[in-house]
Design an enzyme around this catalytic site. Structure first.
Site, PDB file in Angstrom:
ATOM      1  N   SER A 134       0.830  -1.200   0.000  1.00 14.01           N
ATOM      2  CA  SER A 134       0.000   0.000   0.000  1.00 14.01           C
ATOM      3  C   SER A 134       0.873   1.262   0.000  1.00 14.01           C
ATOM      4  O   SER A 134       1.675   1.451  -0.900  1.00 14.01           O
ATOM      5  CB  SER A 134      -0.961  -0.040   1.189  1.00 14.01           C
ATOM      6  OG  SER A 134      -1.969   0.927   1.056  1.00 14.01           O
ATOM      7  N   ASP A 142      -9.989  -5.100  -4.212  1.00  5.70           N
ATOM      8  CA  ASP A 142      -9.436  -4.040  -3.364  1.00  5.70           C
ATOM      9  C   ASP A 142     -10.319  -2.789  -3.421  1.00  5.70           C
ATOM     10  O   ASP A 142     -10.516  -2.208  -4.491  1.00  5.70           O
ATOM     11  CB  ASP A 142      -8.016  -3.712  -3.834  1.00  5.70           C
ATOM     12  CG  ASP A 142      -7.220  -2.899  -2.824  1.00  5.70           C
ATOM     13  OD1 ASP A 142      -7.834  -2.149  -2.045  1.00  5.70           O
ATOM     14  OD2 ASP A 142      -5.978  -3.019  -2.831  1.00  5.70           O
ATOM     15  N   HIS A 174      -7.654  -5.627   0.057  1.00  2.00           N
ATOM     16  CA  HIS A 174      -6.411  -4.866   0.229  1.00  2.00           C
ATOM     17  C   HIS A 174      -5.384  -5.620   1.087  1.00  2.00           C
ATOM     18  O   HIS A 174      -4.304  -5.107   1.325  1.00  2.00           O
ATOM     19  CB  HIS A 174      -6.739  -3.508   0.866  1.00  2.00           C
ATOM     20  CG  HIS A 174      -5.661  -2.492   0.741  1.00  2.00           C
ATOM     21  ND1 HIS A 174      -5.128  -2.093  -0.474  1.00  2.00           N
ATOM     22  CD2 HIS A 174      -4.993  -1.755   1.682  1.00  2.00           C
ATOM     23  CE1 HIS A 174      -4.198  -1.175  -0.279  1.00  2.00           C
ATOM     24  NE2 HIS A 174      -4.092  -0.952   1.023  1.00  2.00           N
TER      25      HIS A 174
END
Length: 261
Positions: A98, A213, A241
């Site tokens: 991320s 996601d 995610h």
């Protein structure tokens, strides 16, 4: 073993160094607003296969010091470089999840991939992070009810079912961060673009992304794949995610295949 590394005067970052005698080194950069602990199920598996795994808590997060400043990609990449230098790391695989993926991308462009033999981007927040609308919502909640914001992040993070105790563990990880650092990274993810960094990456790159996601859309992984030469994209069909947890067996095996034993 765990220890602190000084990255600038008055700022020490926490480093978890598992299996220091391992034959190949993997450096993990966690996502926002978490810590190195998010990779627990990689740290259970990969060191047992002979890898050295190094988890770094960014400044402001986890067990690291929490200064008021330094929450920009250049300084966060500099922090990683300082640790690489102190630990004398070379020929390692850099893994970023991320916003940690965004930091890894800036490290690669800023330092010409110094010491990195391979790069792994997990649900990377690049070339952009949050939309203005999402960021402003998170920012307002962070400054007024941070626990509520972290709970909302936890609730949207995963595609698969998570248990109550797991949700609590994840939530507490987010609370370890300082409020000001949590807010500063939201602004960073809203305002910065890493498009020009991508062309500077030359190391073999594995891009993995959950197709469900809700935080960083899968289309961004496709864009990374197009713009980073020598990259491959592997979709994770049953993940949001958090594919490092949701499909951890697939991810862990893919890591061993990509890095080699």
């Amino acid at each position: 073993m765990g220890y602190f590394v000084n990255v600038e005067p008055g700022v020490n970052l926490y480093v978890e160094d598992i299996n220091p005698e391992g034959s190949k080194t993997i450096v993990f950069i966690h996502g926002w607003p978490l810590s190195h602990k998010q990779f627990e199920y990689q740290f259970d598996f990969l060191p047992a296969k002979g890898y050295r795994c190094i988890g770094i808590d960014w400044r402001g997060f986890g067990k690291s010091d929490k200064p008021m400043s330094g929450y920009n990609y250049n300084r966060l990449a500099d922090d990683i470089r300082a640790i690489v230098d102190v630990l004398e790391l070379n020929d390692f695989t850099l893994v970023g999840h991320s916003a940690g993926g965004a930091i890894a991308i800036r490290y690669m462009s800023r330092f010409n991939g110094y010491g990195v033999s391979k790069l792994v981007l997990i649900d990377a927040a690049a070339p952009i992070g949050f939309t203005t609308e999402t960021a402003n919502k998170f920012l307002n909640e962070t400054l007024n009810d941070r626990p509520k914001m972290i709970q909302e992040v936890t609730d949207t993070f995963f595609f698969q079912y998570i248990t109550g105790p797991f949700s609590d563990w994840f939530f507490q990880m987010g609370l370890q961060a300082a409020g000001w650092s949590t807010a500063a990274i939201i602004v960073l993810l809203r305002d910065e673009n890493l498009d020009t960094d991508l062309q500077k990456i030359s190391a073999p790159t594995l891009i993995v992304h959950g197709i469900h996601d809700k935080v960083i859309p899968f289309t961004q992984a496709q864009e990374l794949n197009q713009k980073i030469r020598n990259s491959q994209l592997v979709p994770f069909q049953y993940s949001g995610h958090g594919l490092f947890w949701e499909e951890r067996d697939k991810f862990n095996q893919l890591m061993t295949q990509f890095i080699g034993l």
